[in-house]
Design a protein around this motif. Structure first.
Motif, mmCIF file in Angstrom:
data_model
loop_
_atom_site.group_PDB
_atom_site.id
_atom_site.type_symbol
_atom_site.label_atom_id
_atom_site.label_comp_id
_atom_site.label_asym_id
_atom_site.label_seq_id
_atom_site.Cartn_x
_atom_site.Cartn_y
_atom_site.Cartn_z
ATOM 1 N N LYS A 97 0.796 -1.125 -0.207
ATOM 2 C CA LYS A 97 -0.043 -0.018 -0.011
ATOM 3 C C LYS A 97 0.941 1.132 0.069
ATOM 4 N N ALA B 119 -7.428 9.162 -4.094
ATOM 5 C CA ALA B 119 -7.119 7.632 -4.259
ATOM 6 C C ALA B 119 -7.819 6.740 -3.149
ATOM 7 N N GLY C 169 -0.418 10.622 3.440
ATOM 8 C CA GLY C 169 -0.383 11.254 4.719
ATOM 9 C C GLY C 169 -0.849 10.325 5.886
ATOM 10 N N ALA D 150 -2.720 15.225 5.799
ATOM 11 C CA ALA D 150 -3.289 14.638 4.731
ATOM 12 C C ALA D 150 -3.111 15.240 3.433
ATOM 13 N N GLU E 113 0.371 1.669 -9.901
ATOM 14 C CA GLU E 113 0.347 3.013 -10.480
ATOM 15 C C GLU E 113 0.452 3.931 -9.256
ATOM 16 N N LEU E 114 0.796 5.224 -9.353
ATOM 17 C CA LEU E 114 1.106 6.182 -8.649
ATOM 18 C C LEU E 114 0.334 7.323 -9.046
ATOM 19 N N GLN F 84 -3.534 9.305 7.080
ATOM 20 C CA GLN F 84 -4.783 9.861 7.854
ATOM 21 C C GLN F 84 -6.064 8.928 7.599
ATOM 22 N N SER F 85 -5.984 8.235 6.375
ATOM 23 C CA SER F 85 -7.059 7.218 6.143
ATOM 24 C C SER F 85 -6.519 5.907 6.518
ATOM 25 N N LEU G 73 -7.472 3.164 -10.717
ATOM 26 C CA LEU G 73 -5.898 3.190 -10.457
ATOM 27 C C LEU G 73 -5.570 1.643 -10.382
ATOM 28 N N ASN H 252 -15.462 11.411 1.614
ATOM 29 C CA ASN H 252 -14.358 12.363 1.570
ATOM 30 C C ASN H 252 -14.903 13.521 0.465
ATOM 31 N N ILE I 63 5.609 7.527 0.256
ATOM 32 C CA ILE I 63 6.212 8.546 -0.831
ATOM 33 C C ILE I 63 6.347 9.704 -0.340
ATOM 34 N N VAL J 150 -13.336 22.951 5.089
ATOM 35 C CA VAL J 150 -14.263 22.005 5.801
ATOM 36 C C VAL J 150 -13.844 20.565 5.795
ATOM 37 N N ILE J 151 -12.500 20.146 5.304
ATOM 38 C CA ILE J 151 -12.179 18.883 5.210
ATOM 39 C C ILE J 151 -11.482 18.605 6.662
ATOM 40 N N GLY K 194 -14.780 19.129 11.745
ATOM 41 C CA GLY K 194 -13.947 18.073 11.837
ATOM 42 C C GLY K 194 -14.511 16.726 11.338
ATOM 43 N N ASP K 195 -15.748 16.720 11.343
ATOM 44 C CA ASP K 195 -16.523 15.463 10.811
ATOM 45 C C ASP K 195 -16.444 15.195 9.448
ATOM 46 N N HIS L 29 -12.943 15.703 -1.391
ATOM 47 C CA HIS L 29 -12.393 15.707 -2.584
ATOM 48 C C HIS L 29 -13.075 15.179 -3.934
HETATM 49 P P1 FAD Z 1 -3.359 7.831 3.172
HETATM 50 O O1 FAD Z 1 -4.262 7.520 4.591
HETATM 51 O O2 FAD Z 1 -1.873 7.851 3.116
HETATM 52 O O3 FAD Z 1 -3.832 6.821 1.969
HETATM 53 C C1 FAD Z 1 -5.067 6.684 1.636
HETATM 54 C C2 FAD Z 1 -5.264 5.471 0.576
HETATM 55 O O4 FAD Z 1 -4.933 6.111 -0.587
HETATM 56 C C3 FAD Z 1 -4.333 4.509 0.922
HETATM 57 O O5 FAD Z 1 -5.007 3.302 -0.002
HETATM 58 C C4 FAD Z 1 -3.378 4.711 -0.031
HETATM 59 O O6 FAD Z 1 -2.360 3.422 -0.479
HETATM 60 C C5 FAD Z 1 -3.783 5.455 -1.094
HETATM 61 N N1 FAD Z 1 -2.842 6.449 -1.810
HETATM 62 C C6 FAD Z 1 -2.346 7.661 -1.126
HETATM 63 N N2 FAD Z 1 -1.653 8.495 -2.031
HETATM 64 C C7 FAD Z 1 -1.776 7.834 -3.226
HETATM 65 C C8 FAD Z 1 -1.018 8.082 -4.432
HETATM 66 N N3 FAD Z 1 -0.364 9.041 -4.404
HETATM 67 N N4 FAD Z 1 -1.363 7.342 -5.314
HETATM 68 C C9 FAD Z 1 -2.357 6.048 -5.268
HETATM 69 N N5 FAD Z 1 -2.730 5.801 -4.038
HETATM 70 C C10 FAD Z 1 -2.526 6.727 -2.914
HETATM 71 N N6 FAD Z 1 -11.513 13.619 4.743
HETATM 72 C C11 FAD Z 1 -12.345 14.332 3.987
HETATM 73 O O7 FAD Z 1 -12.472 14.560 2.779
HETATM 74 N N7 FAD Z 1 -13.308 15.057 4.704
HETATM 75 C C12 FAD Z 1 -13.302 14.922 6.114
HETATM 76 O O8 FAD Z 1 -14.411 15.633 6.471
HETATM 77 C C13 FAD Z 1 -12.480 14.150 6.716
HETATM 78 N N8 FAD Z 1 -12.436 14.351 8.218
HETATM 79 C C14 FAD Z 1 -11.582 13.389 8.573
HETATM 80 C C15 FAD Z 1 -11.573 13.264 10.195
HETATM 81 C C16 FAD Z 1 -10.258 12.602 10.678
HETATM 82 C C17 FAD Z 1 -10.188 12.613 12.218
HETATM 83 C C18 FAD Z 1 -9.504 11.770 9.863
HETATM 84 C C19 FAD Z 1 -8.453 11.162 10.629
HETATM 85 C C20 FAD Z 1 -9.436 11.814 8.562
HETATM 86 C C21 FAD Z 1 -10.384 12.539 7.965
HETATM 87 N N9 FAD Z 1 -10.447 12.477 6.595
HETATM 88 C C22 FAD Z 1 -11.530 13.531 6.033
HETATM 89 C C23 FAD Z 1 -9.662 11.925 5.706
HETATM 90 C C24 FAD Z 1 -8.450 12.530 5.414
HETATM 91 O O9 FAD Z 1 -8.722 13.812 4.422
HETATM 92 C C25 FAD Z 1 -7.544 11.533 4.577
HETATM 93 O O10 FAD Z 1 -6.116 12.046 4.936
HETATM 94 C C26 FAD Z 1 -7.474 11.300 3.087
HETATM 95 O O11 FAD Z 1 -8.630 10.548 3.030
HETATM 96 C C27 FAD Z 1 -6.422 10.703 2.513
HETATM 97 O O12 FAD Z 1 -5.266 11.076 2.494
HETATM 98 P P2 FAD Z 1 -3.864 10.865 2.833
HETATM 99 O O13 FAD Z 1 -2.676 11.544 2.371
HETATM 100 O O14 FAD Z 1 -3.802 10.797 4.315
HETATM 101 O O15 FAD Z 1 -3.727 9.313 2.441
#
Ligand code: FAD
Length: 289
Positions: free
Chosen positions: A29, A117, A33, A110, A165-166, A35-36, A161, A123, A54, A100-101, A191-192, A125
């Protein structure tokens, strides 16, 4: 909970990342960030054997206009969108969403690429990018391919994807003159995730709507546009009756689930109301108000 055991690699270039993805296959994987992905690993909803981090790859964090589109590097943090003068001046729908994210702590880590992705219909976006008619660039062993966001989301947490692929860039076409957009979200607390949210991007000629893209957050298993709402708007003067018809079309077309955020009926009605308000605000912005 503690995540299951995993290995970790931190490539320094896109090419190294692609080699790692090819080597480890769909057991790996990408970590952006986190965060998910990290919460999902802690709940053992996913148990990758390898994380390909990355964050050490330079050159994937940028926001710039070029060749008629806004280019956003996949590793761009959500917080960077909030303070971008370019986003604030020319991409108000994106600016609305950036505020509002999640919350400021999450937005500092994030990434925009990770948000898309991940293909989580909750989410923000995905709907924003559907409303803009954006495309993403994916890099794989065979080179770069552009994927229209309309073709990206294929299932719950599933994109088109390939595992090796990235996602490297998001491209939002520069809105035509006379365009405006807005993103309206109702959340239980700051934050929700959304109870429901609506992204609207319009082009106006005088009082008539000549183009419209409407997309919805967290009211369907797969991020979706409301084609019915778009059809109700295009070619029309945006009277109260037309706005109501668009709202009703979006409410009928969405497919929410009942959960702790509300009943199906409540979410549908929220979509109806938010669609009307988002369209009204987008039209005001299109007129320069
Ligand atoms: P990661 O958690 O690192 O990855 C997520 C997934 O995407 C994984 O499967 C990973 O392999 C894949 N991935 C990541 N980057 C790439 C890439 N470049 N190419 C291919 N695959 C990739 N989001 C919202 O939109 N709205 C909200 O209100 C919201 N509230 C949140 C509240 C909390 C408390 C938390 C912890 C998260 C919240 N999020 C929310 C989610 C947040 O925005 C996440 O960070 C986002 O969904 C994923 O981004 P990330 O960079 O953290 O990805």
């Amino acid at each position: 909970m503690i995540p299951a055991r995993f290995d970790y690699v931190a490539p320094r270039t896109v090419e190294e990342a692609l080699s790692a993805l090819a080597e480890y296959g769909d057991d790996a994987k990408i970590l952006a960030g986190g965060q998910s992905l990290i919460p999902a690993m802690r709940f053992r909803l996913t148990t990758p054997s390898v994380l390909v981090d990355i964050n050490e790859i330079p050159g994937l964090e940028y926001i710039r206009e070029q060749n008629g589109h806004l280019a956003i590097g996949a590793l761009t943090r959500e917080a960077a969108l909030e303070v971008s003068p370019l986003v604030a001046s020319s991409y108000p729908l994106l600016a609305d969403a950036a505020r509002v994210i999640a919350d400021p702590l999450v937005r500092n880590r994030a990434t925009v690429g990770g948000n898309i992705a991940h293909a989580d219909p909750a989410n923000d976006h995905p709907a924003v990018m559907l409303a803009y008619g954006a495309e993403v660039l994916a890099r794989g062993a065979q080179g770069v391919r552009a994927i229209p966001v309309d073709d990206l989301f294929v299932g719950l947490f599933e994109t088109s994807l390939a595992y090796d692929e990235l996602l490297v860039e998001i491209r939002i076409p520069r809105p035509a003159p006379g365009s405006g957009g807005a993103y309206l979200k109702v959340e239980r607390k700051v934050g929700d995730y959304a109870v429901a949210a609506v992204a609207a991007q319009l082009t106006m000629s005088g009082d008539t709507c000549t183009a419209a893209r409407i997309a919805l957050t967290n009211v369907s298993p797969v991020p979706m546009r409301s084609l019915g709402a778009e059809q109700a708007l295009v070619g029309q003067r945006l009277t109260d009756e037309v706005l109501e018809a668009a709202g009703q079309a979006a409410a009928a077309e969405c497919d929410p689930s009942a959960d702790l955020r509300g009943s199906v009926e409540y979410k549908r009605d929220l979509v109806r109301v938010l669609t009307k308000r988002a369209v009204r605000r987008a039209a005001e912005r299109a007129r320069g108000a």
